[in-house]
Design a protein around this motif. Structure first.
Motif, PDB file in Angstrom:
ATOM      1  N   UNK A 176       0.807  -1.208   0.000  1.00 36.98           N
ATOM      2  CA  UNK A 176       0.000   0.000   0.000  1.00 36.98           C
ATOM      3  C   UNK A 176       0.839   1.256   0.000  1.00 36.98           C
ATOM      4  N   UNK A 177       1.452   1.524   1.141  1.00 39.46           N
ATOM      5  CA  UNK A 177       2.160   2.781   1.316  1.00 39.46           C
ATOM      6  C   UNK A 177       3.489   2.767   0.588  1.00 39.46           C
ATOM      7  N   UNK A 178       4.085   1.595   0.488  1.00 40.23           N
ATOM      8  CA  UNK A 178       5.441   1.537  -0.032  1.00 40.23           C
ATOM      9  C   UNK A 178       5.555   1.756  -1.525  1.00 40.23           C
ATOM     10  N   UNK A 179       4.446   1.589  -2.262  1.00 44.53           N
ATOM     11  CA  UNK A 179       4.541   1.733  -3.714  1.00 44.53           C
ATOM     12  C   UNK A 179       4.015   3.090  -4.135  1.00 44.53           C
ATOM     13  N   UNK A 180       4.886   3.893  -4.721  1.00 48.88           N
ATOM     14  CA  UNK A 180       4.410   5.179  -5.214  1.00 48.88           C
ATOM     15  C   UNK A 180       3.512   5.015  -6.428  1.00 48.88           C
ATOM     16  N   UNK A 181       2.704   6.030  -6.668  1.00 47.31           N
ATOM     17  CA  UNK A 181       1.800   5.968  -7.816  1.00 47.31           C
ATOM     18  C   UNK A 181       0.486   6.609  -7.474  1.00 47.31           C
ATOM     19  N   UNK A 182      -0.400   6.747  -8.458  1.00 48.23           N
ATOM     20  CA  UNK A 182      -1.684   7.383  -8.177  1.00 48.23           C
ATOM     21  C   UNK A 182      -2.556   6.522  -7.280  1.00 48.23           C
ATOM     22  N   UNK A 183      -3.349   7.164  -6.464  1.00 48.37           N
ATOM     23  CA  UNK A 183      -4.327   6.428  -5.669  1.00 48.37           C
ATOM     24  C   UNK A 183      -5.666   7.131  -5.749  1.00 48.37           C
ATOM     25  N   UNK A 184      -6.679   6.519  -5.149  1.00 48.69           N
ATOM     26  CA  UNK A 184      -8.070   6.978  -5.297  1.00 48.69           C
ATOM     27  C   UNK A 184      -8.403   7.176  -6.770  1.00 48.69           C
ATOM     28  N   UNK A 185      -8.279   6.138  -7.519  1.00 50.22           N
ATOM     29  CA  UNK A 185      -8.555   6.104  -8.966  1.00 50.22           C
ATOM     30  C   UNK A 185      -7.974   7.303  -9.697  1.00 50.22           C
ATOM     31  N   UNK A 186      -6.739   7.626  -9.365  1.00 46.20           N
ATOM     32  CA  UNK A 186      -6.031   8.642 -10.131  1.00 46.20           C
ATOM     33  C   UNK A 186      -6.289  10.062  -9.687  1.00 46.20           C
ATOM     34  N   UNK A 187      -7.070  10.244  -8.612  1.00 48.44           N
ATOM     35  CA  UNK A 187      -7.313  11.610  -8.160  1.00 48.44           C
ATOM     36  C   UNK A 187      -6.084  12.185  -7.474  1.00 48.44           C
ATOM     37  N   UNK A 188      -5.337  11.316  -6.793  1.00 46.52           N
ATOM     38  CA  UNK A 188      -4.216  11.786  -5.986  1.00 46.52           C
ATOM     39  C   UNK A 188      -2.963  11.034  -6.402  1.00 46.52           C
ATOM     40  N   UNK A 189      -1.814  11.600  -6.030  1.00 46.40           N
ATOM     41  CA  UNK A 189      -0.551  10.977  -6.376  1.00 46.40           C
ATOM     42  C   UNK A 189       0.242  10.735  -5.100  1.00 46.40           C
ATOM     43  N   UNK A 190       0.789   9.534  -4.986  1.00 48.75           N
ATOM     44  CA  UNK A 190       1.565   9.188  -3.803  1.00 48.75           C
ATOM     45  C   UNK A 190       3.019   9.043  -4.216  1.00 48.75           C
ATOM     46  N   UNK A 191       3.871   9.909  -3.718  1.00 48.42           N
ATOM     47  CA  UNK A 191       5.308   9.737  -3.959  1.00 48.42           C
ATOM     48  C   UNK A 191       6.066  10.380  -2.797  1.00 48.42           C
ATOM     49  N   UNK A 192       7.375  10.312  -2.857  1.00 46.17           N
ATOM     50  CA  UNK A 192       8.191  10.790  -1.736  1.00 46.17           C
ATOM     51  C   UNK A 192       7.957  12.275  -1.500  1.00 46.17           C
ATOM     52  N   UNK A 193       7.735  13.017  -2.584  1.00 51.01           N
ATOM     53  CA  UNK A 193       7.506  14.455  -2.445  1.00 51.01           C
ATOM     54  C   UNK A 193       6.279  14.718  -1.570  1.00 51.01           C
ATOM     55  N   UNK A 194       5.170  14.034  -1.907  1.00 54.30           N
ATOM     56  CA  UNK A 194       3.941  14.239  -1.145  1.00 54.30           C
ATOM     57  C   UNK A 194       4.164  13.868   0.310  1.00 54.30           C
ATOM     58  N   UNK A 195       4.841  12.748   0.545  1.00 58.45           N
ATOM     59  CA  UNK A 195       5.042  12.299   1.923  1.00 58.45           C
ATOM     60  C   UNK A 195       5.881  13.308   2.689  1.00 58.45           C
ATOM     61  N   UNK A 196       6.910  13.822   2.031  1.00 60.34           N
ATOM     62  CA  UNK A 196       7.785  14.785   2.703  1.00 60.34           C
ATOM     63  C   UNK A 196       7.018  16.060   3.045  1.00 60.34           C
ATOM     64  N   UNK A 197       6.230  16.550   2.088  1.00 63.36           N
ATOM     65  CA  UNK A 197       5.459  17.768   2.361  1.00 63.36           C
ATOM     66  C   UNK A 197       4.488  17.533   3.503  1.00 63.36           C
ATOM     67  N   UNK A 198       3.872  16.368   3.508  1.00 66.24           N
ATOM     68  CA  UNK A 198       2.913  16.104   4.584  1.00 66.24           C
ATOM     69  C   UNK A 198       3.627  16.023   5.923  1.00 66.24           C
TER      70      UNK A 198
END
Lengths: 103, 415, 210, 573
Positions: D104-126
């Motif tokens: 789940x968390x370990x794989x970057x890529x879009x989630x919620x059917x492409x509405x959001x993007x999960x990558x290191x950048x997003x995690x760092x900002x959060x």
């Protein structure tokens, strides 16, 4: 049955948008400015739905417009609460009277 | 012509007449529907004002209204109408004349337009929308605008108070109104009033009011809330004549004043029809044997006229209950009105809404079927149009109304 | 026929918007706003967005505008009702508005939307998404409640059914759920601001005030 | 595929993974509900609302820490040394607690059917945003901003705004962009008006909400134009669709597609620039910050900027791609951003010089810093517009854009601590003197030991805001200036922008120095007693001021910078 096509809708939306912008720019009554915002949002919504009917956007346009309506209502509620609060403190809703903070 | 009207069974039926032709049939159908909507809007005012006089006279032991105006006093409403039309139309000097003139029209247009979503009988609907209920509530909510504008533009403090009270009341009561109207929708799985009514075919146990305990309570909450949203007693704060002279219509006279009354009685009738369609089985009598016998005897199409009579009768009974309540209960204070809504009706309807959504799951877990009563062969959950039909093959499963009406016609044709 | 209806609604929408812009009385502005927004709802119906049209009427016209008028009544007393804007502002605003409108209309007229759509369609087909229909499926016109409901559930039956693709089309579950949190927060904020003054004064605020 | 299959697929493939990634937002939402419930049943008399809010945001913060750990070392391998092992074990425990998994968390890529993007950048900002949330919450507890009665309201608004900000860092869809910006704005309007009995506060809120609603409307219109023109609302399809829409025509300003695209992007940028307080849309910022309490102003100045920069990065990269016309568009946008940045920093710095109110001065300084930061995005766009083998010579444009984004991330990280410190100091001074102007700081150094510590922390923060060498602010500015310089090879306009930026750094020296002079050199006014701040305030200041050092000349600097580079690379690869 004749079909109106996309462009007329877009032009109506553009007119709404511009009226809203002018309204926001020229009205001094805070509630008048908010009405301008509503017009702008409606222009955008009309765009989205027209594109959803005639363009490639498909059903997404309607879904986005749906959320926009909801968000706009929420924003209007908070804006109105702030206007009331301002009125309680200043006894006016004239935005140009809000100049205590200018230095 | 709007694309929806073209699908109507009435138009299809008329085009079979032959000499009308396709476009003639459409036109005729449109005219008939306009006439129906107009009648449903206009007649209740006359009938129910008369009924109100008679009933209130009986309730309060006042003999006057029961003795005047021809046999049973039926001419009284007509005399009222003539008087109002011939009265002078005054615009106060302090009024904002444009808004003052426009306000009654907004009210009338709103309550008139609401009738376009009401199916008077199976498939007899001016605008067959799959969001009929939602649209009806939406249009009804426009009425408040006219009343606020009337209150504001009169330039009189009584009117302004009336308008403000009405605004506060309507805006708050819209919440439980929407929530309770959604409960039968949850049970039926559709927003289409025609579909909802048709799902209640069969025994009266199929009526949505008896569907589960939550819909049963929801019906009464809905009824109470509609009283408030029509500003009927005991929620008639907007025009409380003992404190605000006449409330928002203090300054009105003649025709414009009568418009408010026309609209009030029409929306009383409208919400009653809505309640009947949502909870009380619509145009079905609740006795499947009777329904089938009628259809077999007179054929599907004339049977709809009888269906309409059934719907009218049920709604009229509800209107009479509204009148009865008005002359029985004292008026609330404005704070009591708000408390009733925000402290009691909203939480109750939220609870009912939650309950109504959980109920089918509970039943499925406990009984293994989504309905308590083993009435009929298909429980209401199974009668919902499969999601696939409505979504992947829209042409085939346009909506239940047309399909039901088509199948009736096919049955007729085969006979 | 559709053209006639469109013309009526479009004129009412634009006329209402212009009247909102020109009018100086807030309550009259609200009235014209209702006319304009109501006609936009009519245009939505004409575009087969039934659910959106009803939502527009219920939330915008019946809710937001009533709220605005309510606000006007609570804050307006006599002179406040017609706060005029200066002539300079009006002229400047009008000119800027006309310029923006001219640019938008020029852009919209100079795009050939039909060929655009065809190109987009063929491009989508090349990417293996050929099932995507041209525009909003006119076959199912008006039947929007269920589609919208399914989209809010996060699954796009209208797009993904009968298609064996690895990726799912855009569903709107996340905004649908998170908007409720937003509404809750906003409601709390609005009620906090509109509530009457607190019971005991805060010494910090008083000292800052003076 | 049938309905049931589709639903199953949605739940198993997408929903479960999305919920894992979404866990910090979910925790915050649950905290909001918990806060309100506690007040409803009267628990808030015994457990103050601030502790519930703090616990919730700490939990969310830990959740993001675990997510970052998954991003850095897939599978959560345990290092061999004892401390690493202990920390790794704790992270594993937390992962089990939050139900976070590698798939789940370990794989970057879009989630919620492409509405959001999960990558290191997003995690760092959060991570940064939640750290800021925790720090702001502690600050409000220290300064006692919301009282017992209204605590739940304030923390609800704060957490609600943060949920929007967290979402903004990962947007991949126009609707989510608008939604997240609204979700962070609307509660912040209310937060600015939080001191509702105060005339200034209500005025600030009114201005903020009126301008904010207007810019949101304009933004939405631009969004509708873009969505309609490209027939999609997903960011990652934009560049390709633009090429298709141009259909081989040359890029010219008379083409309808180009006009509408530019208008759409410009209108959308109005909304973004408003949140970033960039120059033509900055006028709300001084008023709003002066009227709001210092804690709220500090929070908004950092958090909404960071979140919107996250969104801006994603939106900007959506307009980069291969193809002549898209390159032209990218370079137009890049140069436009650079000009806006130069204008903001100049205006911000010049206007700040004349201010006497501390918060107002800091607000103008915020505008100037937003100008510096947007230069990084501009440089990134210019690099992305470079044709392969062009003017950049041996440098790889992609590598250079990674460096530009690294500069932005580094700047934001430093900015978090230095700006928060500045606003926190204003709040502390206000609590002691009941004033917020520069004169109130006169002779602050004469106070007790704890006050002196706060003064030193303030000095550090201001020095870093100016960009004096050994501190974090210097390195951040250096990274951005370097990117702008290299980008100047592609567009000589950027060299001019660089010159303006350098000049601005000098101008900014003066107004920061005015405050420092008041604090350290000028004597205390006759009738005023020396300040006696409590020790806990000084401890808080030291904790915030320390990272300003660490991000500057410290052994950690190289490692932090490398982390920032790795994170920024996740945007492009």
């Amino acid at each position: 049955m004749s079909d109106v096509g996309l462009t007329p809708y877009l032009i109506v939306a553009a007119v709404l948008f511009v009226c809203g912008i002018v309204c926001m720019a020229t009205k001094r009554n805070a509630i008048g400015v908010l009405m301008g915002v509503e017009l702008v949002l409606n222009g955008a919504n009309l765009n989205l739905i027209a594109f959803s009917r005639y363009g490639q956007l498909g059903f997404d346009g309607q879904a986005i417009a749906m959320f926009v309506i909801v968000l706009a209502a929420a924003e209007a509620a908070v804006a109105l609460a702030i206007v009331l609060n301002f009125y309680n403190n200043h006894l006016t809703v004239d935005v140009d009277q809000a100049r205590q903070l200018n230095s | 012509m709007s694309p929806h009207l073209a699908e109507l069974s009435l138009a299809e039926r008329l085009s079979e007449v032959g000499w009308l032709g396709q476009s003639g049939a459409l036109l005729a159908a449109a005219l008939i529907h306009a006439l129906l909507v107009g009648l449903f809007f206009g007649l209740p005012a006359f009938v129910f004002i008369w009924a109100e006089r008679k009933i209130s006279g009986r309730i309060q032991d006042r003999l006057g209204p029961t003795r005047t105006g021809g046999r049973f006093g039926w001419l009284q409403s007509l005399a009222d109408g003539v008087k109002l039309v011939s009265k002078e139309d005054l615009v106060p000097a302090a009024a904002d004349s444009m808004l003052f003139r426009v306000a009654p029209y907004i009210v009338v247009v709103a309550s008139f337009a609401a009738f376009i979503v009401i199916p008077f009988s199976d498939g007899w609907i001016a605008q067959a929308l799959d969001v009929g209920l939602f649209l009806g509530l939406a249009i009804l909510s426009l009425e408040v605008l006219g009343i606020i504008l009337a209150g504001y533009s009169s330039g009189s403090k009584w009117s302004l108070f009336g308008g403000m009270r009405e605004a506060a009341q309507m805006v708050s009561y819209e919440v439980p109104l929407g929530l309770t109207a959604v409960i039968p929708v949850v049970a039926a799985g559709s927003l289409n009033l025609n579909e909802i009514a048709n799902m209640q075919r069969g025994w009266a146990g199929h009526w949505l009011v008896f569907h589960d305990p939550f819909t049963f309570i929801a019906f009464f909450v809905f009824f109470t809330v509609t009283l408030a949203s029509n500003k009927r007693a005991p929620f008639d704060l907007a025009e409380a004549e003992s404190e605000l002279v006449g409330g928002f219509h203090t300054e009105y006279s003649g025709m414009r004043w009568s418009f408010f009354f026309l609209a009030e009685y029409a929306s009383m009738f409208f919400v009653s029809m809505l309640a009947v369609l949502l909870f009380l089985g619509g145009w079905w009598t609740g006795l499947p044997g009777l329904d089938e016998a009628v259809i077999a005897a007179v054929g599907g199409y004339p049977a709809r006229v009888l269906g309409m009579v059934v719907l009218l009768a049920k709604s009229s009974i509800l209107v009479c209950v509204q009148i009865w309540i008005r002359w029985t209960l004292p008026r609330l204070r404005i704070d009591q009105v708000m408390t009733t809504c925000l402290k009691y009706l909203v939480p109750i309807s939220c609870f009912l809404f939650l309950g109504a959504t959980i109920w089918p799951l509970v039943l499925l877990a406990v009984l293994g079927r989504p309905s308590v009563l083993p009435l009929g062969d298909e429980p209401i959950g199974a009668r919902v149009v499969p999601a696939q039909a409505g979504l992947s093959a829209p042409a085939a499963g346009r909506n239940m109304a047309t399909r039901v009406s088509r199948s009736t016609q096919e049955a007729e044709g085969s006979r | 026929m559709e053209t006639v209806i469109f013309t009526i609604y479009a004129l009412a929408a634009c006329g209402g918007a212009i009247a909102v812009m020109v009018s100086q009385n807030v309550v009259r502005m609200a009235f014209w706003l209702v006319i304009s927004l109501g006609s936009v709802a009519g245009l939505f119906f004409l575009l087969h967005a039934d659910f959106l049209g009803a939502t527009q009427l219920l939330i915008y016209v019946g809710g937001t505008v009533v709220l605005l008028i309510f606000g006007v009544m609570l804050t307006a007393s006599g002179p406040m009702l017609t706060i005029r804007s200066g002539p300079g502002e009006v002229v400047l605003g009008g000119l800027v508005g006309l310029a923006v409108l001219g640019m938008l209309v020029f852009g919209m007229l100079s795009v050939d939307w039909e060929s655009q759509q065809t190109r987009m369609y063929s491009a989508a087909a090349e990417e293996g998404r050929g099932e995507r229909s041209m525009g909003y499926n006119p076959e199912g016109e008006g039947n929007t409640a269920r589609r919208l409901g399914a989209a809010l559930l996060g699954v796009r039956f209208d797009r993904d059914l009968g298609r064996n693709s690895e990726t799912l089309s855009t569903g709107y579950l996340l905004p649908f759920e998170i908007v409720s949190v937003h509404l809750l927060v906003v409601l709390v904020g609005a009620s906090y601001l509109a509530r009457t003054k607190r019971r005991r004064p805060n010494p910090l605020e008083e000292s800052l005030e003076s | 595929m049938t309905v049931t299959q589709l639903l199953d697929r949605f739940i198993s493939v997408d929903l479960l993974r999305s919920l894992e990634i979404f866990c910090p937002e979910l925790i915050l939402s649950a905290t909001v509900v918990l806060l309100l419930l506690c007040r409803m049943i009267g628990v808030d008399r015994r457990i103050p609302a601030c502790w519930i809010a703090l616990a919730g945001s700490l939990a969310a913060f830990l959740g993001v820490v675990v997510q970052l750990r998954f991003m850095q070392s897939p599978g959560l391998e345990l290092p061999s040394d004892f401390f690493g092992w202990a920390i790794g074990g704790a992270v594993r425990g937390l992962a089990a607690l939050f139900h976070l998994t590698e798939e789940g968390v370990g794989t970057p890529g879009p989630y919620f059917t492409g509405l959001m993007m999960h990558d290191a950048l997003a995690v760092m900002f959060r991570l940064g945003l939640l750290l800021l949330l925790v720090l702001t919450l502690s600050l409000t507890v220290l300064t006692g901003l919301p009282d017992q009665e209204d605590g739940a309201d304030f923390y609800t608004l704060l957490l609600g705004a943060v949920v929007g900000m967290l979402m903004a860092t990962g947007v991949n869809h126009l609707l989510m962009l608008f939604l997240s910006i609204e979700m962070m704005s609307v509660p912040s309007y209310a937060m600015v008006g939080y001191l509702k009995g105060r005339r200034q506060s209500s005025e600030a809120a009114l201005k903020f909400v009126v301008y904010g609603a207007g810019s949101a409307g304009v933004m939405l219109y631009g969004l509708s134009l873009l969505a309609g023109l490209f027939g999609t609302a997903n960011f990652h399809e934009f560049a390709a669709r633009f090429t298709v829409a141009m259909a081989g025509e040359p890029f010219s300003l008379t083409s309808g597609v180009v006009i509408l695209t530019l208008l759409g992007v410009a209108m959308l940028f109005v909304g973004i620039a408003f949140k970033l307080s960039l120059v033509p849309f900055h006028f709300w910022c001084p008023d709003a910050f002066e009227g709001a309490s210092a804690e709220v102003a500090g929070f908004l100045s950092i958090a909404s900027k960071a979140a919107v920069f996250g969104a801006l990065l994603r939106f900007a990269t959506a307009f980069t791609g291969d193809g002549e016309s898209i390159r032209q568009l990218t370079s137009y946008l890049g140069v436009g951003l650079a000009v806006v940045g130069a204008a903001s920093m100049t205006l911000g710095n010049l206007a700040a010089y004349t201010q006497s109110n501390l918060k107002r001065m800091l607000a103008y300084s915020t505008i100037a810093h937003a100008g510096y930061m947007v230069l990084a995005v501009a440089a990134m766009m210019v690099f992305r517009s470079a044709a392969p083998g062009g003017l950049l010579g041996s440098r790889d444009p992609l590598q250079e854009s990674v460096l530009a984004v690294e500069g932005l991330i580094y700047y934001l990280a430093v900015y978090l601590f230095m700006n928060l410190m500045a606003f926190a100091a204003v709040a502390f001074i206000r609590n002691e003197t009941y004033r917020e102007d520069i004169d109130a700081c006169r002779g602050l150094i004469t106070g007790n030991f704890w006050t002196q510590l706060v003064c030193v922390a303030l000095l550090l923060s201001f020095a870093s805001l100016i960009g004096i060498p050994p501190l974090g602010g210097f390195f951040a500015k250096f990274l951005i200036f370097r990117s702008i310089f290299v980008a100047g090879y592609l567009h000589p306009v950027l060299w001019g922008v660089l010159a303006i930026a350098g000049l601005n750094t000098v101008i900014s020296l003066f107004y920061y120095f005015r405050v420092m002079r008041a604090v350290f050199i000028l004597p205390r006014a006759e009738n005023q007693r020396p300040l006696e701040m409590p020790g806990v305030v000084a401890a808080y200041s030291v904790i915030i001021a320390l990272p300003i050092f660490l991000l500057g000349a410290s052994p950690l600097q190289a490692r932090l910078s490398e982390t920032a580079r790795a994170i920024s690379a996740s945007l492009f690869y």
